[in-house]
Structure formats: C-alpha cells, structure tokens
Motif scaffolding. Structure first.
Motif, PDB file in Angstrom:
ATOM      1  N   LYS A 261       0.867  -1.246  -0.365  1.00 20.89           N
ATOM      2  CA  LYS A 261      -0.151   0.056   0.370  1.00 20.89           C
ATOM      3  C   LYS A 261       0.533   1.395   0.103  1.00 20.89           C
ATOM      4  CE  LYS A 261      -3.427  -2.777   0.400  1.00 20.89           C
ATOM      5  NZ  LYS A 261      -1.884  -4.332   1.167  1.00 20.89           N
TER       6      LYS A 261
ATOM      7  N   GLY B 272       1.908   4.867   0.177  1.00 22.12           N
ATOM      8  CA  GLY B 272       2.147   5.972   1.241  1.00 22.12           C
ATOM      9  C   GLY B 272       0.658   6.792   1.621  1.00 22.12           C
TER      10      GLY B 272
ATOM     11  N   LEU C 118      -1.331   6.766  -0.493  1.00 22.09           N
ATOM     12  CA  LEU C 118      -2.873   6.707  -0.372  1.00 22.09           C
ATOM     13  C   LEU C 118      -3.349   7.449   1.527  1.00 22.09           C
ATOM     14  CD1 LEU C 118      -2.787   3.181  -1.594  1.00 22.09           C
ATOM     15  CD2 LEU C 118      -3.573   5.018  -2.675  1.00 22.09           C
ATOM     16  N   TRP C 119      -2.798   7.582   2.048  1.00 19.79           N
ATOM     17  CA  TRP C 119      -3.187   8.549   3.600  1.00 19.79           C
ATOM     18  C   TRP C 119      -3.010   9.739   3.259  1.00 19.79           C
ATOM     19  CZ3 TRP C 119      -4.915   5.924   7.433  1.00 19.79           C
ATOM     20  CH2 TRP C 119      -4.299   4.320   7.504  1.00 19.79           C
ATOM     21  N   VAL C 120      -2.077  10.027   2.592  1.00 23.87           N
ATOM     22  CA  VAL C 120      -1.973  11.904   2.210  1.00 23.87           C
ATOM     23  C   VAL C 120      -3.426  11.910   1.085  1.00 23.87           C
ATOM     24  CG1 VAL C 120      -0.653  13.365   1.129  1.00 23.87           C
ATOM     25  CG2 VAL C 120       0.369  12.084   1.943  1.00 23.87           C
ATOM     26  N   ASN C 121      -3.735  11.475  -0.110  1.00 27.12           N
ATOM     27  CA  ASN C 121      -4.505  11.318  -0.879  1.00 27.12           C
ATOM     28  C   ASN C 121      -6.072  11.091  -0.268  1.00 27.12           C
ATOM     29  OD1 ASN C 121      -3.131  11.323  -2.809  1.00 27.12           O
ATOM     30  ND2 ASN C 121      -3.362   9.696  -3.391  1.00 27.12           N
ATOM     31  N   THR C 122      -5.907  10.718   0.424  1.00 22.34           N
ATOM     32  CA  THR C 122      -7.705  10.451   1.937  1.00 22.34           C
ATOM     33  C   THR C 122      -7.541  12.038   2.402  1.00 22.34           C
ATOM     34  OG1 THR C 122      -7.064   7.732   2.134  1.00 22.34           O
ATOM     35  CG2 THR C 122      -8.512   9.241   3.299  1.00 22.34           C
ATOM     36  N   GLY C 123      -6.598  11.907   3.088  1.00 24.99           N
ATOM     37  CA  GLY C 123      -6.992  13.614   3.714  1.00 24.99           C
ATOM     38  C   GLY C 123      -7.183  14.827   3.182  1.00 24.99           C
TER      39      GLY C 123
ATOM     40  N   CYS D 127     -13.243   6.065   1.573  1.00 26.71           N
ATOM     41  CA  CYS D 127     -12.653   5.358   2.377  1.00 26.71           C
ATOM     42  C   CYS D 127     -13.402   4.082   2.913  1.00 26.71           C
ATOM     43  CB  CYS D 127     -13.010   6.408   3.816  1.00 26.71           C
ATOM     44  SG  CYS D 127     -12.721   8.034   3.887  1.00 26.71           S
TER      45      CYS D 127
ATOM     46  N   PHE E 215     -10.576   2.555   1.017  1.00 23.14           N
ATOM     47  CA  PHE E 215      -8.938   2.219   0.819  1.00 23.14           C
ATOM     48  C   PHE E 215      -9.117   1.431   2.503  1.00 23.14           C
ATOM     49  CE2 PHE E 215      -5.945   4.846   3.467  1.00 23.14           C
ATOM     50  CZ  PHE E 215      -5.103   4.000   3.229  1.00 23.14           C
ATOM     51  N   SER E 216     -10.396   0.853   3.295  1.00 28.19           N
ATOM     52  CA  SER E 216     -10.200   0.158   4.683  1.00 28.19           C
ATOM     53  C   SER E 216      -9.892  -1.355   4.192  1.00 28.19           C
ATOM     54  CB  SER E 216     -11.608   0.793   5.354  1.00 28.19           C
ATOM     55  OG  SER E 216     -11.393   1.922   5.576  1.00 28.19           O
TER      56      SER E 216
ATOM     57  N   LEU F   4      -6.458  -1.629   2.993  1.00 27.44           N
ATOM     58  CA  LEU F   4      -5.791  -2.091   4.216  1.00 27.44           C
ATOM     59  C   LEU F   4      -6.063  -3.392   5.229  1.00 27.44           C
ATOM     60  CD1 LEU F   4      -5.577   1.688   5.502  1.00 27.44           C
ATOM     61  CD2 LEU F   4      -3.729   0.302   4.776  1.00 27.44           C
TER      62      LEU F   4
END
Length: 221
Positions: free
Chosen positions: A85, A87, A89-94, A212, A215-216, A219
């Motif tokens: 995954k 990293g 992708l976390w920024v994209n979510t925000g 979300c 993405f979950s 993960l």
C-alpha cells in the motif's frame, strides 16, 4: 458474496425510504386535499435534481459493492499476492476530506451571502480534487516502479480497476463543479449558487465515503 448482497440490500432499503419521503410513492387518488386542488400535485419535498442524483448514487454504490464482493471472492484463490500500500494513499485520503469540507464551507458562505468566500471555497475544492487525482497517479507510479503492473497478479488488477473507476467518477464530478465555478464567477448573488453547491457537496461526500470504505478494504486485506 454475502457481504455484497447485504450492502446492496441496505442500499435498496435506504433508497426506497428516501424516495418515499419525496412523495414518489404517494397515491394521489387516495389523498385528501383542499377543494379544487388535485391531490398529490403539490411541490415535491426535494428538488428533482437531488432525486435524480440519489438514484444515480444508488447505482454507483451498487457497482462498487459488486467490485468489493468480487475482490473478496477473488482473493481466496491461491494465485493472490498481497499488494503493498503506497504511503501516499493516506495523504490522498486527507486531501479528499479537504475537498469535501471545502464544499461544506462553500454552502455556508453562500448562506451568508458571501460571494468571495464561496468562490474561494469552490476553488479550494477543485484544487484539492485535482490533487487527489494526481496523488492516485503517483500511487500507481510507485507500484509500477516496484514491479506491480496491471497484469502482474489479480490484486494489482483489482487495485488499478477499482481506484481507476473511483477516479473517473471524481472526474465526472469535476465537470459539474466546473460549471458551478463558472456560474460563481458570473453571478452576483451567492444564494443562487446554493442548489448547485448542494448537489456537488452530496456527490463529494458520497465519493469520500466510497473511498474510505475502499481504502479500508485494501488495508484490511
């Protein structure tokens, strides 16, 4: 498969309840009204555009539910290889949360009659959405750099397919947001933008929720 059927059933229940509230299930021949007024011909409880958007979102939600169900079933086979995954992708979510929040800001600014703030909020939502799409492309680039191509294994194929479909729906939303922005820069009354902003906000909130959940799923699996 059971999870997919459950999601689709829940979507159907929510959609049926919501449509019923819009008087689509009303039986005007059974309703009483003032003399001279044909029952059931009063204004709808919601804008027809919102009803149409709600129907469209129900279809899109079913599509992604089917994707998720196919993903979960396919990963049970022996040739499945876990995908790293990126990293970013976390920024994209925000960033997508920021885009959704910017449209809430635009709605509030339009209610206050502040055209300048409404324009800034719309611009922020558009820029954040484009940044999200760029971030998704960077995530794909990182995977390709590590040797995970579209046909490398089923996990990679599903990741590119699902994230690509989500990105296409966001691009479609940007077309509508662009039309709203064009009106904002030619409009003198911020309140007149509220119907278009409501539709855009609903759509972005929906895409944020879908992302979300996806993405979950990535993960957890």
């Amino acid at each position: 498969m059971g999870a997919t059927i459950l999601v689709i059933a829940l979507i159907g229940v929510v959609a049926s309840f919501w449509l019923a509230r819009q008087r689509l299930s009303a039986k005007p021949w059974l309703e009483a009204g003032p003399l001279g007024e044909f029952p059931g011909t009063g204004p709808l409880a919601a804008d027809p555009a919102k009803i149409a958007l709600g129907m469209f979102l129900a279809v899109v939600a079913s599509l992604f539910a089917l994707f998720a169900g196919a993903y979960l079933m396919r990963m049970q086979l022996g040739d499945w290889r876990t995908l790293p995954k990126p990293g970013i992708l976390w920024v994209n979510t925000g960033i997508l949360v920021l885009a959704s929040g910017a449209l809430v800001w635009a709605q509030e600014a339009a209610d206050r009659g502040s055209l300048a703030q409404t324009r800034r909020a719309i611009l922020l939502a558009a820029v954040a959405s484009l940044a999200f799409l760029a971030g998704q492309v960077l995530a794909w680039r990182d995977l390709v750099r590590d040797g995970y191509f579209l046909a490398t294994n089923p996990a990679a194929t599903f990741f590119y397919l699902i994230t690509g479909m989500h990105g296409l729906h966001l691009l479609g939303g940007l077309v509508a947001l662009g039309r709203t922005a064009s009106r904002a820069w030619g409009e003198t009354d911020a309140a007149a933008l509220r119907p278009s902003l409501d539709l855009c906000a609903i759509y972005w909130h929906f895409l944020l929720l879908v992302w979300c959940l996806l993405f979950s799923l990535f993960l957890v699996t």
